[in-house]
Scaffold this motif. Structure first.
Motif, short mmCIF file in Angstrom:
data_model
loop_
_atom_site.label_atom_id
_atom_site.label_comp_id
_atom_site.label_asym_id
_atom_site.label_seq_id
_atom_site.Cartn_x
_atom_site.Cartn_y
_atom_site.Cartn_z
N ILE A 14 0.84 -1.20 0.00
CA ILE A 14 0.00 0.00 0.00
C ILE A 14 0.87 1.25 0.00
CG2 ILE A 14 -1.63 1.34 1.39
CD1 ILE A 14 -2.90 -1.32 2.22
N PHE A 15 1.95 1.24 0.78
CA PHE A 15 2.85 2.39 0.82
C PHE A 15 3.52 2.60 -0.53
CE2 PHE A 15 7.18 4.02 1.45
CZ PHE A 15 6.89 5.26 2.02
N GLU A 16 3.97 1.53 -1.18
CA GLU A 16 4.67 1.63 -2.46
C GLU A 16 3.75 2.17 -3.56
OE1 GLU A 16 6.05 -2.28 -3.18
OE2 GLU A 16 7.73 -2.16 -1.76
N ASN A 17 2.46 1.93 -3.46
CA ASN A 17 1.52 2.33 -4.51
C ASN A 17 0.59 3.46 -4.06
OD1 ASN A 17 1.80 0.11 -6.78
ND2 ASN A 17 1.86 -0.98 -4.83
N SER A 18 1.04 4.24 -3.09
CA SER A 18 0.19 5.31 -2.54
C SER A 18 -0.17 6.35 -3.59
CB SER A 18 0.90 5.97 -1.36
OG SER A 18 2.17 6.49 -1.75
N ASN A 19 0.64 6.48 -4.66
CA ASN A 19 0.37 7.46 -5.72
C ASN A 19 -0.38 6.86 -6.90
OD1 ASN A 19 1.67 9.61 -4.38
ND2 ASN A 19 3.68 8.88 -5.10
N ASP A 20 -0.78 5.61 -6.80
CA ASP A 20 -1.47 4.92 -7.88
C ASP A 20 -2.84 4.45 -7.39
OD1 ASP A 20 -2.37 3.35 -9.95
OD2 ASP A 20 -0.48 2.26 -10.23
N PRO A 21 -3.89 5.26 -7.53
CA PRO A 21 -5.19 4.89 -6.98
C PRO A 21 -5.78 3.61 -7.57
CG PRO A 21 -5.37 6.81 -8.42
CD PRO A 21 -3.92 6.57 -8.21
N ASP A 22 -5.50 3.34 -8.83
CA ASP A 22 -6.03 2.11 -9.43
C ASP A 22 -5.37 0.87 -8.84
OD1 ASP A 22 -7.79 3.37 -11.43
OD2 ASP A 22 -5.92 4.13 -12.25
N MET A 23 -4.05 0.95 -8.60
CA MET A 23 -3.37 -0.17 -7.96
C MET A 23 -3.81 -0.31 -6.51
SD MET A 23 -1.33 -2.70 -8.19
CE MET A 23 -0.38 -2.50 -9.69
N LEU A 24 -4.03 0.82 -5.82
CA LEU A 24 -4.51 0.76 -4.45
C LEU A 24 -5.86 0.07 -4.37
CD1 LEU A 24 -3.68 4.18 -2.72
CD2 LEU A 24 -2.86 1.91 -2.11
N THR A 25 -6.74 0.38 -5.32
CA THR A 25 -8.05 -0.26 -5.34
C THR A 25 -7.91 -1.77 -5.49
OG1 THR A 25 -9.08 1.69 -6.32
CG2 THR A 25 -10.22 -0.39 -6.60
N ASP A 26 -7.04 -2.20 -6.40
CA ASP A 26 -6.80 -3.64 -6.58
C ASP A 26 -6.27 -4.27 -5.30
OD1 ASP A 26 -7.65 -3.41 -9.15
OD2 ASP A 26 -5.67 -3.53 -10.08
N LEU A 27 -5.36 -3.57 -4.62
CA LEU A 27 -4.78 -4.10 -3.38
C LEU A 27 -5.83 -4.25 -2.29
CD1 LEU A 27 -1.35 -2.23 -3.23
CD2 LEU A 27 -1.69 -4.69 -3.47
N TYR A 28 -6.63 -3.21 -2.09
CA TYR A 28 -7.67 -3.28 -1.06
C TYR A 28 -8.62 -4.45 -1.33
CZ TYR A 28 -6.74 1.13 1.40
OH TYR A 28 -6.19 2.11 2.18
N TYR A 29 -8.99 -4.61 -2.58
CA TYR A 29 -9.92 -5.69 -2.93
C TYR A 29 -9.26 -7.06 -2.72
CZ TYR A 29 -12.98 -8.64 -5.77
OH TYR A 29 -13.81 -9.64 -6.22
N THR A 30 -8.01 -7.18 -3.13
CA THR A 30 -7.29 -8.45 -2.96
C THR A 30 -7.14 -8.79 -1.48
OG1 THR A 30 -6.07 -8.09 -5.01
CG2 THR A 30 -5.16 -9.69 -3.47
N ILE A 31 -6.82 -7.80 -0.67
CA ILE A 31 -6.66 -8.03 0.77
C ILE A 31 -7.99 -8.44 1.40
CG2 ILE A 31 -6.12 -6.91 2.97
CD1 ILE A 31 -4.10 -5.16 1.41
N ALA A 32 -9.07 -7.78 0.98
CA ALA A 32 -10.39 -8.13 1.52
C ALA A 32 -10.71 -9.59 1.24
CB ALA A 32 -11.45 -7.22 0.92
N ASN A 33 -10.43 -10.05 0.03
CA ASN A 33 -10.72 -11.44 -0.32
C ASN A 33 -9.79 -12.41 0.37
OD1 ASN A 33 -12.92 -10.92 -1.95
ND2 ASN A 33 -11.74 -10.83 -3.84
N ALA A 34 -8.61 -11.94 0.78
CA ALA A 34 -7.69 -12.81 1.50
C ALA A 34 -8.23 -13.17 2.89
CB ALA A 34 -6.33 -12.14 1.63
#
Length: 612
Positions: A14-34
């Protein structure tokens, strides 16, 4: 320990992609499903994702997050709490609002067995379910997706009915009335805007897992290609500080051999939702909901050039991209999982071009109240000298006597039909403009009218020259399907309608129905329909007769195997529909003064006009 390691890893990403909102969205969704086995944590991440979308004014995606949470609550209440009032709700109901919801991981049996230990948060209740649905509805209203808000209250109302909670049920129906009224007003105004979509491909070793992948991005209405290109480049520049980013042509295949390993490459192109001709997607809303296929077009010729002035040699290629999930979703982008191509011949390309113009004209005419500025833009871009060469050039390329025999008669018939629709609707636009302008713009209207008459004369001359070609392939059922497809504005429906053979028309094989030309008057069309009915009655009264006469007294050979009203009804309907179009152009003033009557009495239009 493993949970702690996972949290640290996710935090680092999340820290590495803090400037990429589309990647952040993917990360949040992936973490939720984990955390599928930890419902409380899973919901917490979905709530965080909804908050992120809300902050960015991505209200449609925020609504989808709330709907995902509502689905989980519904599962818990039905499977663990055994809530009887939810027996009327299932995943397919929620899928009408959230198309990806049936693809989501359900609550595991282990969680159900654990009971309250796995569900500690306060919203695992029936009121919590209602709250999430209503929060989703509010977000959808902000996104102006009122159809989905209506569907949410249609899900809620039956639950209150089963629970005999008539107060809340009354509130639901009041909300439904309000939302329906807002949709009616929006449809009349024709001012709804829909989100654009862009296909973005990433090439370069520095992209890591994204190298070679492409995505379809959904953007806010009004975001153009230049805007999203600048945004994506800026985001990547901040993330990859010292690496040069190169833009690739948006419509050419990428040869990775020619790409430098120390560079980053982007390919961005605007794409449109692809609607299968067999799908029943009539409204613009239908065309923007539950979509997972997108396309962009590129012209080509047999000689290798992309474009040519000779329309008879111009072909078109549609490249179709299929995404993993559908839009709308909790994410603003979906990864592309497959790609295919559709090739349009020169005649198919020409048909699609003129059909697109018909749809454009009809959209302007259907606007209530009429928008004079949009109407003038349409007429300026259609009938004025410098820009009306398109339809005329199309006629010269495909309908001229010297070339018409080079093309399939069925394709020429489709082309003639759409050209006729184009002229008739354009004539109605001219008459509507006359009613809207005052004396100060009379000179402009006179120019429009003069140029239209010149355009109409040129097109109708070609239509008359090719009338015999289309008469040989007369097919009433196809006429009806084609007109319906034209009115809906389907991308490819008319082509498919004429390519498919319809065995139900075999009974009319030997009946020579009187052809209808663009100049056929209202009274003549009515006589044709009346004579057809008389002929059919004669068949029923005298099955032994083998011949009948048409309105000109010519002999009509009957097929003795006719034993159904289906085919003749199709012929009558086809004639009546052409009559209705003719009335819209020849009786414009009558139509405007009696608009409500026309809408409510379409079936009586032929008889009314004949009496007039």
């Amino acid at each position: 320990c493993l949970v702690l390691i996972g949290v640290i890893r996710d935090s680092q990403k999340i820290f590495e992609n803090s400037n990429d909102p589309d990647m952040l969205t993917d990360l949040y969704y992936t973490i939720a499903n984990a955390y599928v086995t930890s419902p409380d944590i899973r919901v917490a991440w979905l709530e965080a994702l909804a908050a992120m979308h809300k902050k960015n004014n991505d209200f449609e995606e925020a609504a989808q997050c709330k709907l995902f949470i509502a689905s989980l609550i519904c599962q818990y209440l039905k499977r663990y709490r055994k809530e009887k009032v939810l027996k009327c709700v299932n995943s397919s109901d929620l899928a009408t609002v959230s198309p990806n919801i049936e693809r989501e991981h359900e609550i595991s049996e282990e969680n159900i067995k654990e009971g309250n230990e796995a569900f500690q948060l306060q919203f695992w209740t029936l009121n919590g379910f209602f709250d999430k649905l209503k929060q989703a509805s509010l977000f959808l209203e902000k996104a102006e997706l009122l159809e989905l808000s209506i569907r949410i209250y249609e899900i809620i109302a039956p639950i209150h009915r089963i629970d005999r909670n008539f107060v809340d049920m009354h509130v639901c129906y009041q909300k439904l009335e309000e939302l329906s009224g807002r949709i009616i007003e929006a449809e009349k105004a024709k001012d709804r805007v829909w989100p654009p979509f862009y296909r973005i491909a990433f090439y370069g070793d520095a992209f890591g897992e994204m190298d070679g992948k492409s995505y379809v991005y959904k953007e806010k209405p009004g975001i153009v290609l230049g805007t999203i290109t600048t945004r994506i480049k800026d985001e990547l520049s901040r993330k990859y500080n010292n690496i040069e980013i190169i833009m690739l042509p948006n419509n050419k295949p990428v040869d990775r051999i020619n790409l430098l390993k120390d560079k980053l490459y982007l390919q961005i192109a605007c794409v449109q939702a692809y609607v299968d001709p067999n799908e029943d997607r009539i409204s613009q809303f239908d065309r923007n909901f539950g979509i997972s296929r997108f396309f962009f077009e590129m012209g080509f010729t047999a000689s290798g050039k992309a474009h040519t002035d000779d329309l008879a040699k111009q072909q078109k290629k549609k490249i179709i991209f299929t995404t993993e999930g559908m839009f709308p979703d909790v994410r603003k982008r979906q990864i592309v999982i497959s790609q295919s191509e559709v090739i349009l011949s020169p005649t198919e390309n020409a048909i699609e071009l003129i059909k697109g113009r018909v749809v454009t004209v009809r959209e302007i005419l259907d606007t209530a109240p009429a928008n004079k500025n949009k109407l003038q833009q349409l007429l300026t871009g259609t009938v004025m000298t410098m820009v009306n060469a398109g339809p005329v050039a199309l006629c010269e390329s495909f309908l001229a006597k010297s070339v018409v025999s080079n093309f399939e008669p069925s394709a020429i018939k489709i082309l003639r039909y759409n050209l006729t629709e184009f002229v008739r609707n354009l004539e109605f636009a001219i008459k509507l403009h006359k009613r809207l302008v005052g004396t100060e713009q009379q000179e402009l209207h006179n120019q429009y009218e003069q140029k239209f008459l010149e355009l109409k004369q040129k097109i109708y001359q070609h239509l008359e020259d090719t009338q015999q070609v289309t008469e040989e392939k007369l097919n009433p059922t196809m006429d009806r399907k084609l007109r319906n497809a034209t009115l809906r504005g389907d991308q490819n429906a008319s082509l498919v309608a004429f390519k498919k053979e319809d065995s139900t028309n075999s009974n009319l094989a030997n009946i020579n129905l009187q052809p209808v030309s663009p100049q056929t008057s209202t009274s003549e069309l009515a006589k044709i329909a009346e004579q057809t009915v008389m002929n059919f009655n004669a068949i029923n009264n005298n099955n032994n007769n083998q011949t009948l006469s048409n309105s000109q007294g010519d002999s009509i050979n009957l097929n003795p195997s006719i034993n159904s009203t289906l085919d003749l009804n199709l012929a009558i309907n086809s004639t009546s529909e052409l009559n209705l179009i003719n009335n819209n152009t020849n009786d414009t003033n009558h139509t405007n003064n009696n608009n409500n009557n026309n809408n409510n009495n379409i079936d009586n239009t032929t008889n009314d006009d004949n009496n007039n």
